[in-house]
Design a protein around this motif. Structure first.
Motif, PDB file in Angstrom:
ATOM      1  N   LYS A  54       3.331 -22.462   2.858  1.00 27.23           N
ATOM      2  CA  LYS A  54       1.829 -22.434   3.033  1.00 27.23           C
ATOM      3  C   LYS A  54       1.431 -20.955   3.096  1.00 27.23           C
ATOM      4  CE  LYS A  54      -2.041 -24.053   5.541  1.00 27.23           C
ATOM      5  NZ  LYS A  54      -2.283 -24.991   6.811  1.00 27.23           N
ATOM      6  N   VAL A  55       0.711 -20.436   2.283  1.00 26.66           N
ATOM      7  CA  VAL A  55       0.163 -18.980   2.330  1.00 26.66           C
ATOM      8  C   VAL A  55      -1.010 -19.288   3.691  1.00 26.66           C
ATOM      9  CG1 VAL A  55      -1.259 -17.205   1.586  1.00 26.66           C
ATOM     10  CG2 VAL A  55       0.344 -18.687  -0.073  1.00 26.66           C
ATOM     11  N   VAL A  56      -0.643 -18.549   4.956  1.00 28.45           N
ATOM     12  CA  VAL A  56      -1.495 -18.768   6.025  1.00 28.45           C
ATOM     13  C   VAL A  56      -2.266 -17.530   6.190  1.00 28.45           C
ATOM     14  CG1 VAL A  56      -0.112 -20.527   7.190  1.00 28.45           C
ATOM     15  CG2 VAL A  56       0.315 -18.212   7.529  1.00 28.45           C
ATOM     16  N   TYR A  57      -1.981 -16.213   5.474  1.00 28.90           N
ATOM     17  CA  TYR A  57      -2.670 -14.896   5.593  1.00 28.90           C
ATOM     18  C   TYR A  57      -2.358 -14.409   4.249  1.00 28.90           C
ATOM     19  CZ  TYR A  57      -4.016 -10.408   7.375  1.00 28.90           C
ATOM     20  OH  TYR A  57      -4.705  -9.179   7.272  1.00 28.90           O
ATOM     21  N   GLN A  58      -3.621 -13.480   3.984  1.00 28.17           N
ATOM     22  CA  GLN A  58      -3.293 -12.534   2.961  1.00 28.17           C
ATOM     23  C   GLN A  58      -4.326 -11.677   3.079  1.00 28.17           C
ATOM     24  OE1 GLN A  58      -3.677 -15.418  -0.376  1.00 28.17           O
ATOM     25  NE2 GLN A  58      -5.180 -14.303  -1.166  1.00 28.17           N
ATOM     26  N   GLU A  59      -3.999 -10.263   2.568  1.00 29.55           N
ATOM     27  CA  GLU A  59      -5.166  -9.297   2.452  1.00 29.55           C
ATOM     28  C   GLU A  59      -4.555  -8.397   1.344  1.00 29.55           C
ATOM     29  OE1 GLU A  59      -4.282  -5.704   5.275  1.00 29.55           O
ATOM     30  OE2 GLU A  59      -3.938  -7.283   6.414  1.00 29.55           O
ATOM     31  N   GLU A  60      -5.649  -8.066   0.627  1.00 29.70           N
ATOM     32  CA  GLU A  60      -5.477  -7.022  -0.545  1.00 29.70           C
ATOM     33  C   GLU A  60      -5.516  -5.557  -0.160  1.00 29.70           C
ATOM     34  OE1 GLU A  60      -8.508  -7.947  -3.501  1.00 29.70           O
ATOM     35  OE2 GLU A  60      -7.567  -9.901  -3.850  1.00 29.70           O
ATOM     36  N   VAL A  61      -4.500  -4.995  -0.647  1.00 32.23           N
ATOM     37  CA  VAL A  61      -4.575  -3.415  -0.442  1.00 32.23           C
ATOM     38  C   VAL A  61      -4.596  -2.488  -1.894  1.00 32.23           C
ATOM     39  CG1 VAL A  61      -3.610  -3.474   1.935  1.00 32.23           C
ATOM     40  CG2 VAL A  61      -2.076  -3.338  -0.206  1.00 32.23           C
ATOM     41  N   SER A  62      -4.764  -1.510  -1.899  1.00 33.59           N
ATOM     42  CA  SER A  62      -4.881  -0.821  -3.200  1.00 33.59           C
ATOM     43  C   SER A  62      -3.762  -0.231  -3.932  1.00 33.59           C
ATOM     44  CB  SER A  62      -6.073   0.286  -3.122  1.00 33.59           C
ATOM     45  OG  SER A  62      -5.685   1.412  -2.079  1.00 33.59           O
ATOM     46  N   SER A  63      -2.487  -0.032  -3.050  1.00 32.61           N
ATOM     47  CA  SER A  63      -1.323   0.384  -3.639  1.00 32.61           C
ATOM     48  C   SER A  63       0.088  -0.162  -3.043  1.00 32.61           C
ATOM     49  CB  SER A  63      -1.479   2.035  -3.477  1.00 32.61           C
ATOM     50  OG  SER A  63      -1.010   2.255  -2.187  1.00 32.61           O
ATOM     51  N   ARG A  64       0.988  -0.039  -3.800  1.00 32.26           N
ATOM     52  CA  ARG A  64       2.299  -0.667  -3.204  1.00 32.26           C
ATOM     53  C   ARG A  64       2.594   0.152  -1.956  1.00 32.26           C
ATOM     54  NH1 ARG A  64       7.931   0.057  -4.098  1.00 32.26           N
ATOM     55  NH2 ARG A  64       8.765  -2.224  -3.825  1.00 32.26           N
ATOM     56  N   SER A  65       2.298   1.400  -1.982  1.00 31.85           N
ATOM     57  CA  SER A  65       2.879   2.152  -0.711  1.00 31.85           C
ATOM     58  C   SER A  65       1.863   1.574   0.507  1.00 31.85           C
ATOM     59  CB  SER A  65       2.399   3.642  -0.964  1.00 31.85           C
ATOM     60  OG  SER A  65       2.688   4.211   0.047  1.00 31.85           O
ATOM     61  N   GLU A  66       0.714   1.339   0.326  1.00 34.64           N
ATOM     62  CA  GLU A  66      -0.080   0.707   1.298  1.00 34.64           C
ATOM     63  C   GLU A  66       0.472  -0.490   1.809  1.00 34.64           C
ATOM     64  OE1 GLU A  66      -4.803   0.149   1.976  1.00 34.64           O
ATOM     65  OE2 GLU A  66      -4.581   1.331   0.441  1.00 34.64           O
ATOM     66  N   ALA A  67       0.793  -1.296   0.704  1.00 38.10           N
ATOM     67  CA  ALA A  67       1.034  -2.547   0.906  1.00 38.10           C
ATOM     68  C   ALA A  67       2.518  -2.695   1.715  1.00 38.10           C
ATOM     69  CB  ALA A  67       1.571  -3.466  -0.369  1.00 38.10           C
ATOM     70  N   LEU A  68       3.305  -1.747   1.588  1.00 38.90           N
ATOM     71  CA  LEU A  68       4.747  -1.758   2.255  1.00 38.90           C
ATOM     72  C   LEU A  68       4.489  -1.250   3.764  1.00 38.90           C
ATOM     73  CD1 LEU A  68       7.073   0.017  -0.704  1.00 38.90           C
ATOM     74  CD2 LEU A  68       7.204  -2.407   0.328  1.00 38.90           C
ATOM     75  N   LYS A  69       3.474  -0.302   3.964  1.00 35.99           N
ATOM     76  CA  LYS A  69       3.071   0.133   5.217  1.00 35.99           C
ATOM     77  C   LYS A  69       2.715  -1.180   6.082  1.00 35.99           C
ATOM     78  CE  LYS A  69       2.517   4.731   3.922  1.00 35.99           C
ATOM     79  NZ  LYS A  69       1.393   5.818   3.736  1.00 35.99           N
ATOM     80  N   ARG A  70       1.758  -1.583   5.417  1.00 31.66           N
ATOM     81  CA  ARG A  70       1.062  -2.831   6.005  1.00 31.66           C
ATOM     82  C   ARG A  70       2.104  -4.044   6.594  1.00 31.66           C
ATOM     83  NH1 ARG A  70      -1.852  -4.957  10.095  1.00 31.66           N
ATOM     84  NH2 ARG A  70      -2.986  -6.710   9.525  1.00 31.66           N
ATOM     85  N   GLU A  71       3.023  -4.275   5.368  1.00 32.09           N
ATOM     86  CA  GLU A  71       4.137  -5.447   5.762  1.00 32.09           C
ATOM     87  C   GLU A  71       4.947  -4.693   6.791  1.00 32.09           C
ATOM     88  OE1 GLU A  71       7.646  -7.458   3.009  1.00 32.09           O
ATOM     89  OE2 GLU A  71       7.259  -5.459   2.701  1.00 32.09           O
ATOM     90  N   LEU A  72       5.436  -3.607   6.858  1.00 26.73           N
ATOM     91  CA  LEU A  72       6.044  -3.156   7.916  1.00 26.73           C
ATOM     92  C   LEU A  72       5.221  -3.333   9.370  1.00 26.73           C
ATOM     93  CD1 LEU A  72       8.771  -1.775   9.099  1.00 26.73           C
ATOM     94  CD2 LEU A  72       7.733   0.307   8.688  1.00 26.73           C
ATOM     95  N   ASN A  73       4.160  -2.952   9.329  1.00 25.27           N
ATOM     96  CA  ASN A  73       3.379  -3.305  10.619  1.00 25.27           C
ATOM     97  C   ASN A  73       3.121  -4.621  10.963  1.00 25.27           C
ATOM     98  OD1 ASN A  73       0.264  -3.928  11.401  1.00 25.27           O
ATOM     99  ND2 ASN A  73       1.043  -1.910  12.243  1.00 25.27           N
TER     100      ASN A  73
END
Length: 92
Positions: A54-73
């Protein structure tokens, strides 16, 4: 002028059938979920054995780099803090 589509990246948290949380990134959440459940090739081995998902959280970001940083966070967050993030997200 050529119109180049902007690819939106999504950072997401899944709640697995065993109540564990899985964090990932994608630019196509629908296909990624199919990969996680084994309907399509790819996806994390971790999630295939823990369906339903079940998807319980999602957020959009503008680049793959930004997504990877947020994922690590997110991955560094404690479970308690992730659950608080999820509750706040679902309350919106």
């Amino acid at each position: 002028m050529i119109d180049i589509p902007i690819k939106i990246w999504i950072v997401y948290l899944l709640e697995c059938g065993d109540k564990t949380l899985y964090c990932g990134i994608t630019n196509n959440l629908e296909n990624r979920l199919k990969q996680h459940t084994g309907e399509l090739p790819g996806g994390a081995k971790y999630t295939r054995g823990r369906i339903p998902l079940k998807v319980v959280y999602q957020e959009e970001v503008s680049s793959r780099s930004e997504a990877l940083k947020r994922e690590l966070n997110l991955k560094k967050m404690s479970r308690k803090n992730k659950l608080t993030l999820i509750r706040n997200y679902q309350a919106d």
